[in-house]
Design an enzyme around this catalytic site. Structure first.
Site, PDB file in Angstrom:
ATOM      1  N   ASP A 107       0.843  -1.191   0.000  1.00 42.80           N
ATOM      2  CA  ASP A 107       0.000   0.000   0.000  1.00 42.80           C
ATOM      3  C   ASP A 107       0.884   1.249   0.000  1.00 42.80           C
ATOM      4  OD1 ASP A 107      -3.036   0.799   0.494  1.00 42.80           O
ATOM      5  OD2 ASP A 107      -1.870   2.016   1.886  1.00 42.80           O
ATOM      6  N   ARG A 108       0.706   2.166   0.957  1.00 43.87           N
ATOM      7  CA  ARG A 108       1.526   3.392   0.975  1.00 43.87           C
ATOM      8  C   ARG A 108       3.013   3.056   1.060  1.00 43.87           C
ATOM      9  NH1 ARG A 108      -2.103   6.077  -1.166  1.00 43.87           N
ATOM     10  NH2 ARG A 108      -1.026   8.019  -0.730  1.00 43.87           N
ATOM     11  N   ARG A 111       4.523   2.581  -2.255  1.00 45.53           N
ATOM     12  CA  ARG A 111       4.721   3.839  -2.977  1.00 45.53           C
ATOM     13  C   ARG A 111       5.995   4.540  -2.506  1.00 45.53           C
ATOM     14  NH1 ARG A 111       0.045   3.607  -5.544  1.00 45.53           N
ATOM     15  NH2 ARG A 111      -1.768   2.809  -4.432  1.00 45.53           N
ATOM     16  N   HIS A 152     -11.500   6.899   0.406  1.00 50.18           N
ATOM     17  CA  HIS A 152     -10.564   7.629   1.263  1.00 50.18           C
ATOM     18  C   HIS A 152      -9.522   8.382   0.445  1.00 50.18           C
ATOM     19  CE1 HIS A 152      -8.691   3.733   0.505  1.00 50.18           C
ATOM     20  NE2 HIS A 152      -7.518   4.274   0.795  1.00 50.18           N
ATOM     21  N   TRP A 153      -9.215   7.918  -0.771  1.00 52.54           N
ATOM     22  CA  TRP A 153      -8.273   8.647  -1.615  1.00 52.54           C
ATOM     23  C   TRP A 153      -8.735  10.089  -1.830  1.00 52.54           C
ATOM     24  CZ3 TRP A 153      -3.938   7.650  -4.924  1.00 52.54           C
ATOM     25  CH2 TRP A 153      -3.328   6.407  -4.714  1.00 52.54           C
ATOM     26  N   TYR A 214      -2.135  11.515   1.805  1.00 49.13           N
ATOM     27  CA  TYR A 214      -3.031  11.450   0.650  1.00 49.13           C
ATOM     28  C   TYR A 214      -3.090  12.768  -0.104  1.00 49.13           C
ATOM     29  CZ  TYR A 214      -4.460   6.702   1.509  1.00 49.13           C
ATOM     30  OH  TYR A 214      -4.453   5.330   1.635  1.00 49.13           O
ATOM     31  N   HIS A 274      -7.186  -6.929   0.180  1.00 51.02           N
ATOM     32  CA  HIS A 274      -6.096  -5.955   0.048  1.00 51.02           C
ATOM     33  C   HIS A 274      -4.996  -6.214   1.065  1.00 51.02           C
ATOM     34  CE1 HIS A 274      -4.273  -2.037  -0.757  1.00 51.02           C
ATOM     35  NE2 HIS A 274      -4.319  -1.760   0.528  1.00 51.02           N
TER      36      HIS A 274
END
Length: 298
Positions: A107-108, A111, A152-153, A214, A274
């Site tokens: 997830d984050r 990135r 949530h994005w 975000y 996820h």
């Protein structure tokens, strides 16, 4: 200090050029950095990290603003850009004595991991991404289904302090809703991990950091991806991609997307939600261990 979910992992807090980062470390093999996602902390890896530590020096880090890690100046411009978070992890690994290492991100965290590999290619020997594609491709692929599922994005990226104020009215409810949605309603979280997520999420500074994360994704992070794409930059290290076993359009399939970013990409679908590492640790390790054994030597 250690945690019962991570026996033998030694905890410390390291100061980077922009943050104080909590890490938990165990093992004596080649260095391996694991980076969690939203809205969790390093305990998200508790079902895979002990096995990995049998072969690797495993470093579990709370991302800046998450868990017990904090920015030195939370209001500084760019404080939560993925480039800044990647520098945290570069500093952490160097302070631990590692000049080159493999990175696994969910997830984050994934990135942050690919930003680290793009901007500091000399330090990343291998990259593993769980359940995500780069931010630029996320925005390009937004449709009705994504907008409804990944609400949530868009909500967390709203200007300060709308999401902070609204979520702050009942953070526990929002977190439970989010975690259950990400787990597709299944009971996959260990109670101690869940308690840790709740303790962190209840802190206003953590909630603010997540929103800033975000906001960065909608601004600086997308711009950084676009600049790399325009310049033809690619990931030089071997890449393993693991994704949820569900239908994808040909152009949006995770392997197709990642092959536009990297020279060497392989991957597999995992039958889980996820939250791959918490729900299907054995399946994740089945893919992860052979890949790392082949490519993750320092």
């Amino acid at each position: 200090m250690s945690h019962s979910l991570l026996p033998g992992f030694e905890y410390s807090t390291l100061t980077t050029r922009g943050a104080r980062i909590q890490v938990a470390v165990k093992g004596s093999g080649p260095p391996l950095l694991l980076l969690h996602g939203y809205p969790q902390n390093h305990l998200a890896w508790h079902r895979v990290a002990p096995r990995l530590a049998e072969d690797y020096t495993v470093v579990l880090a709370d991302l800046r603003g998450y868990g017990e890690s904090r920015a030195l100046d939370a209001d500084a411009p760019g404080a939560y850009d993925k480039s800044a978070l990647a520098l945290d992890q570069l500093d952490v690994m160097q302070k631990l004595g590692f000049s080159r290492f493999a990175v696994v991100g969910h997830d984050r965290g994934a990135r942050v991991a690919y930003r680290l590999a793009l901007e500091h290619p000399q330090v990343v020997s291998a990259l593993v991404s769980l359940t995500v594609v780069p931010i630029l491709d996320v925005w390009a692929g937004v449709n009705k289904a994504f907008a409804l599922n990944a609400y949530h994005w868009f909500f967390l990226a709203q200007p300060f302090d709308l999401p902070e104020r609204l979520i702050g009215a009942n953070p526990g409810y929002f977190l439970d809703w989010t975690l259950q949605r990400m787990a597709q309603g299944r009971d996959i979280y260990h109670p101690q991990a869940l308690e840790s997520y709740h303790q962190a999420f209840a802190r206003p500074e953590v909630l603010h950091a997540m929103c800033e994360d975000y906001r960065a994704a909608a601004g600086a992070d997308a711009a950084a991806d676009q600049a790399d794409r325009d310049a033809g930059h690619q990931l030089r290290c071997p890449v393993l991609v693991l994704w949820q076993d569900r239908p994808y359009a040909a152009a949006s399939h995770p392997l197709t997307v990642w092959r536009s970013w990297a020279v060497e990409v392989r991957g597999a679908a995992i039958a889980a939600s996820h939250m791959l590492a918490e729900e299907a640790p054995e399946a994740v390790l089945e893919q992860l261990l052979p890949f790392l054994h082949q490519v993750a030597q320092p």
